[in-house]
Design a protein around this motif. Structure first.
Motif, PDB file in Angstrom:
ATOM      1  N   GLU A   5       0.832  -1.248  -0.064  1.00  0.00           N
ATOM      2  CA  GLU A   5       0.022  -0.039  -0.097  1.00  0.00           C
ATOM      3  C   GLU A   5       0.789   1.184  -0.029  1.00  0.00           C
ATOM      4  O   GLU A   5       1.882   1.607   0.884  1.00  0.00           O
ATOM      5  CB  GLU A   5      -1.017  -0.047   1.374  1.00  0.00           C
ATOM      6  CG  GLU A   5      -1.683   1.086   1.288  1.00  0.00           C
ATOM      7  CD  GLU A   5      -2.705   1.139   2.532  1.00  0.00           C
ATOM      8  OE1 GLU A   5      -3.114   2.449   2.662  1.00  0.00           O
ATOM      9  OE2 GLU A   5      -2.646   0.244   3.165  1.00  0.00           O
ATOM     10  N   ILE A   6       0.657   1.854  -0.984  1.00  0.00           N
ATOM     11  CA  ILE A   6       1.508   3.195  -1.051  1.00  0.00           C
ATOM     12  C   ILE A   6       0.834   4.206  -0.247  1.00  0.00           C
ATOM     13  O   ILE A   6      -0.467   4.693  -0.645  1.00  0.00           O
ATOM     14  CB  ILE A   6       1.743   3.738  -2.489  1.00  0.00           C
ATOM     15  CG1 ILE A   6       2.290   2.635  -3.282  1.00  0.00           C
ATOM     16  CG2 ILE A   6       2.403   4.984  -2.540  1.00  0.00           C
ATOM     17  CD1 ILE A   6       2.439   2.924  -4.842  1.00  0.00           C
ATOM     18  N   LEU A   7       1.761   5.062   0.705  1.00  0.00           N
ATOM     19  CA  LEU A   7       0.994   6.049   1.553  1.00  0.00           C
ATOM     20  C   LEU A   7       1.254   7.555   1.146  1.00  0.00           C
ATOM     21  O   LEU A   7       0.486   8.292   0.920  1.00  0.00           O
ATOM     22  CB  LEU A   7       1.544   5.860   2.924  1.00  0.00           C
ATOM     23  CG  LEU A   7       1.419   4.596   3.695  1.00  0.00           C
ATOM     24  CD1 LEU A   7       2.160   4.428   5.009  1.00  0.00           C
ATOM     25  CD2 LEU A   7      -0.129   4.146   3.888  1.00  0.00           C
ATOM     26  N   SER A   8       2.645   7.404   0.404  1.00  0.00           N
ATOM     27  CA  SER A   8       2.750   8.867  -0.177  1.00  0.00           C
ATOM     28  C   SER A   8       3.993   8.717  -1.268  1.00  0.00           C
ATOM     29  O   SER A   8       4.677   7.460  -1.102  1.00  0.00           O
ATOM     30  CB  SER A   8       3.181   9.831   0.719  1.00  0.00           C
ATOM     31  OG  SER A   8       4.434   9.425   1.577  1.00  0.00           O
ATOM     32  N   SER A   9       4.009   9.588  -2.030  1.00  0.00           N
ATOM     33  CA  SER A   9       5.453   9.451  -2.910  1.00  0.00           C
ATOM     34  C   SER A   9       5.820  10.931  -3.102  1.00  0.00           C
ATOM     35  O   SER A   9       5.144  11.995  -2.598  1.00  0.00           O
ATOM     36  CB  SER A   9       4.761   8.920  -4.515  1.00  0.00           C
ATOM     37  OG  SER A   9       3.736  10.021  -4.695  1.00  0.00           O
ATOM     38  N   LYS A  10       7.155  11.098  -3.341  1.00  0.00           N
ATOM     39  CA  LYS A  10       8.026  12.314  -3.530  1.00  0.00           C
ATOM     40  C   LYS A  10       8.870  12.145  -4.290  1.00  0.00           C
ATOM     41  O   LYS A  10       9.672  11.291  -4.436  1.00  0.00           O
ATOM     42  CB  LYS A  10       8.475  12.477  -1.898  1.00  0.00           C
ATOM     43  CG  LYS A  10       9.389  13.632  -1.954  1.00  0.00           C
ATOM     44  CD  LYS A  10       9.814  13.729  -0.522  1.00  0.00           C
ATOM     45  CE  LYS A  10      11.370  14.179  -0.401  1.00  0.00           C
ATOM     46  NZ  LYS A  10      11.864  14.249   1.064  1.00  0.00           N
ATOM     47  N   GLU A  83      10.231   8.615  -4.469  1.00  0.00           N
ATOM     48  CA  GLU A  83      10.533   8.189  -3.507  1.00  0.00           C
ATOM     49  C   GLU A  83       9.049   7.620  -2.916  1.00  0.00           C
ATOM     50  O   GLU A  83       8.239   8.567  -2.605  1.00  0.00           O
ATOM     51  CB  GLU A  83      11.350   8.921  -2.182  1.00  0.00           C
ATOM     52  CG  GLU A  83      11.658   8.133  -1.043  1.00  0.00           C
ATOM     53  CD  GLU A  83      12.342   9.213  -0.281  1.00  0.00           C
ATOM     54  OE1 GLU A  83      13.525   9.188  -0.466  1.00  0.00           O
ATOM     55  OE2 GLU A  83      11.840   9.974   0.699  1.00  0.00           O
ATOM     56  N   TYR A  84       8.827   6.604  -2.385  1.00  0.00           N
ATOM     57  CA  TYR A  84       7.593   5.889  -2.078  1.00  0.00           C
ATOM     58  C   TYR A  84       7.742   5.672  -0.400  1.00  0.00           C
ATOM     59  O   TYR A  84       8.568   4.970  -0.218  1.00  0.00           O
ATOM     60  CB  TYR A  84       7.049   4.680  -2.676  1.00  0.00           C
ATOM     61  CG  TYR A  84       6.757   4.987  -4.018  1.00  0.00           C
ATOM     62  CD1 TYR A  84       5.785   5.561  -4.467  1.00  0.00           C
ATOM     63  CD2 TYR A  84       7.642   4.560  -5.149  1.00  0.00           C
ATOM     64  CE1 TYR A  84       5.606   6.085  -6.087  1.00  0.00           C
ATOM     65  CE2 TYR A  84       7.522   4.772  -6.328  1.00  0.00           C
ATOM     66  CZ  TYR A  84       6.494   5.363  -7.172  1.00  0.00           C
ATOM     67  OH  TYR A  84       6.617   5.700  -8.301  1.00  0.00           O
ATOM     68  N   LYS A  85       6.577   6.020   0.241  1.00  0.00           N
ATOM     69  CA  LYS A  85       6.610   5.302   1.777  1.00  0.00           C
ATOM     70  C   LYS A  85       5.315   4.382   1.598  1.00  0.00           C
ATOM     71  O   LYS A  85       4.076   4.644   0.951  1.00  0.00           O
ATOM     72  CB  LYS A  85       6.033   6.469   2.566  1.00  0.00           C
ATOM     73  CG  LYS A  85       7.111   7.615   3.054  1.00  0.00           C
ATOM     74  CD  LYS A  85       6.679   8.319   4.221  1.00  0.00           C
ATOM     75  CE  LYS A  85       7.925   9.435   4.438  1.00  0.00           C
ATOM     76  NZ  LYS A  85       7.759  10.065   5.500  1.00  0.00           N
ATOM     77  N   ILE A 112      10.232   3.275   3.178  1.00  0.00           N
ATOM     78  CA  ILE A 112      10.611   4.284   2.473  1.00  0.00           C
ATOM     79  C   ILE A 112      11.647   3.424   1.103  1.00  0.00           C
ATOM     80  O   ILE A 112      12.738   3.087   1.306  1.00  0.00           O
ATOM     81  CB  ILE A 112      11.477   5.395   2.931  1.00  0.00           C
ATOM     82  CG1 ILE A 112      10.763   6.119   4.092  1.00  0.00           C
ATOM     83  CG2 ILE A 112      11.695   6.235   1.681  1.00  0.00           C
ATOM     84  CD1 ILE A 112      11.447   6.903   4.614  1.00  0.00           C
TER      85      ILE A 112
END
Length: 117
Positions: A5-10, A83-85, A112
């Protein structure tokens, strides 16, 4: 990938750095130290304290070179990677996960990661 599950991406941008500045300023510091030592030798004769002048000027040049290269670093408009959390469920095959993603850091149960190329 199922179970991730991807929480955030940067986006992480490429960084340009002018590392050659360290060499230039170190060379300038060494040159200044040598000039100061030669002038002092001509005017006052040889003294072992002038070696410390050369060393001090060289260290100052290296420090200024390092400082200049740090200041000259800047991000470009080119994205290096994303970069994915993510969180990973327990039923996922971790070998498959590691084949697809490179783990950069871990914060508790949050990974991460970045996709492998």
């Amino acid at each position: 990938m199922n179970g991730v599950e991807i929480l955030s991406s940067k986006p992480i941008y490429e960084v340009e750095a002018y590392c050659w500045l360290i060499a230039v300023f170190a060379g300038v510091g060494l040159l200044i130290g040598l000039i100061v030592a030669i002038v002092n030798w001509i005017d006052f004769g040889f003294d072992s304290d002038y070696i410390w002048t050369i060393i001090g000027c060289t260290i100052t040049g290296v420090f200024i070179g390092f400082l200049g290269s740090v200041i000259s670093e800047h991000e470009t408009d080119t994205v290096d990677y994303i970069e994915y959390k993510v969180t990973v469920s327990e039923d996922i095959n971790f070998t498959e996960f590691m084949d697809k993603y490179e783990v950069l850091d871990q914060e508790g149960k949050i990974y991460i990661v970045r996709e492998r190329e």
